[in-house]
Motif scaffolding. Sequence first.
Motif, mmCIF file in Angstrom:
data_model
loop_
_atom_site.group_PDB
_atom_site.id
_atom_site.type_symbol
_atom_site.label_atom_id
_atom_site.label_comp_id
_atom_site.label_asym_id
_atom_site.label_seq_id
_atom_site.Cartn_x
_atom_site.Cartn_y
_atom_site.Cartn_z
ATOM 1 N N LYS A 79 0.932 -1.283 0.042
ATOM 2 C CA LYS A 79 -0.019 -0.069 -0.198
ATOM 3 C C LYS A 79 0.885 1.272 0.130
ATOM 4 O O LYS A 79 0.462 2.393 -0.075
ATOM 5 C CB LYS A 79 -0.969 -0.057 1.201
ATOM 6 N N ASP B 83 -9.284 -2.151 1.710
ATOM 7 C CA ASP B 83 -8.507 -1.468 0.646
ATOM 8 C C ASP B 83 -7.876 -0.117 0.834
ATOM 9 O O ASP B 83 -7.009 0.210 0.653
ATOM 10 C CB ASP B 83 -9.278 -1.550 -0.935
ATOM 11 N N LYS B 84 -8.868 0.689 1.497
ATOM 12 C CA LYS B 84 -8.563 2.078 1.897
ATOM 13 C C LYS B 84 -7.858 1.964 3.439
ATOM 14 O O LYS B 84 -7.746 1.179 4.219
ATOM 15 C CB LYS B 84 -9.688 3.073 2.043
#
Length: 411
Positions: free
Chosen positions: A41, A97-98
Motif C-alpha cells: 500500500k 482496501d483504503k
Amino acid sequence: MKEKRLQIHLLGWNIILGTLFGRMSTSMSIPFLAIYLTQVKHLSPAVTGMIIAASSLVGIVSSFYGGFLSDFLGRKTVLLISIFSWSLVFVGFFFADKVIAFFVLNALNGLCQSIFEPSSKALLSDISKEENRLQIFNLRYTAINMGVVFGPILGLKLGSAESTFPFLIAGFIYFIYGMSLIYSFSHYTIDTKDEKEEKIKLSTAFHVTRKDTVFLAVLLGIILSISGYSQFSSTLPQYFAEQMKNGVKLFSLFLSLNAIVVIIVQYPIVKVMNKFHPLNSIILGNIFISLSLLSFSFTSNPLILSIIVIFFTIGEVMMFTMTDLLVDHIAKPSLKGTYFGAIGFNRLGNVIGPWLGGLLLESFGVHHSFYMFLIIFITTISGIPALMFSRNKLKKMSALKKTVSANKLTI
C-alpha cells in the motif's frame, strides 16, 4: 503431571486449544500487516505505526469495561459475543482496501481482543483450583506460542506480506472457535463466583482499582516494559525489511524462533522463578528485553541476530509467565474479570511502542539505528523503578499480614 492435567475443566481445555488455533491464525496475518501496508500500500512507517497502534489504543479504552462486563453479565455472554465479532473483523481485513478501513478494522481487532481475553482468563481462574492456576495460565501461554511457531510460517507460505487472504482464513478459524465454545457451554456446567454473587456496579469497580496503588504501579511498569516488547512485531519487521534483502523471510523465521524458544524455556524458567517473588521475574524480563533491543543496532548477521532474539524471548517469558498469576493474586475475589480487564491498560505500551518506533525509524533510518534503539532501550528500562516499588510494597503488606496473624494466635 497427568493427574494435574486431569484437574483442568473441559471448558478450560476448550479455551487453551482455542487459544492455540486462534493465535496461529492471528500470527499468520497481523504481524505481516506492517510489511503489507508499507510495501504493497506504500504507506509511510509513521502512518503504518499509527494503524498498528490503533488496536492497542482501542484496547486501552475498552479492556477495563470488557473485564467488568464479564463480571457483570457473565463469562459466557461476553465470550460468545466477542469471539463471533472478532471473526467478522478478520473477514473485514480481507475486503479492506483504503487506509481508513485498515485503521478501523485494526481498532475493532483491539476491541474484540480486549473484551475476549480478560474474560477467558477470568473463566480459567473461576474453574480452577488456586494451586493449579500457575500451571493453567502457563498452558494458555504455551498454546499462544505453539500457535506462533506455525502461524508465521503459514503466513509466509500464504503470502501474508503481499495479500490479505490469510485474514479470511483467520476469520473462519475464530468462527469455529466460537462454535466450540457454544458446544462446551451447553454440555458442561460451571459454578463460578460471578454467577452467584451480587453484581457489582461499574463505579465501584473503577473506584477499587483506581485506589489500588500496588496494582497501578505494576501497571505503569508493565506498560513501559511492553513498549519495548511491542517493537518485535511493529518496528523490527519494518527495520529488517529495509535493512536486508531477505528481511521479510528472516523476520518470519525470527517469529517462529521466538515461539520455539518460549516453548523450550518456559517451564524451566517458571520452575526457577516460581521460587521468587513474581515481580522479580518481571523486572529481570524487562532487563533482558531492553538489552536485546539495544543489541539489534550493532549487527546484521543472521546468526548473531538469532542469539539476540533468544535472549529477547527469555526476557519475554520471565515477564509474561508471571503477569497473570500476579494479577490473580492482587485482584479482589469478586473483581477477577475487572482486574484482568484493567491490566489490559498495559496495552498503552503497544501504542507507545509502535508509534515511537515508527517515528524513530522514519527520523533516523536503518543507517542510524543505534540512536533509535537507544531511545527505545531507555523508554523500556524506565519501567523498572515502578515495578520495584510494587514489589517492596507487596512484601511489606505480606509481612504485616503475618505479624497480625501471629498476634491473633498469641491472643
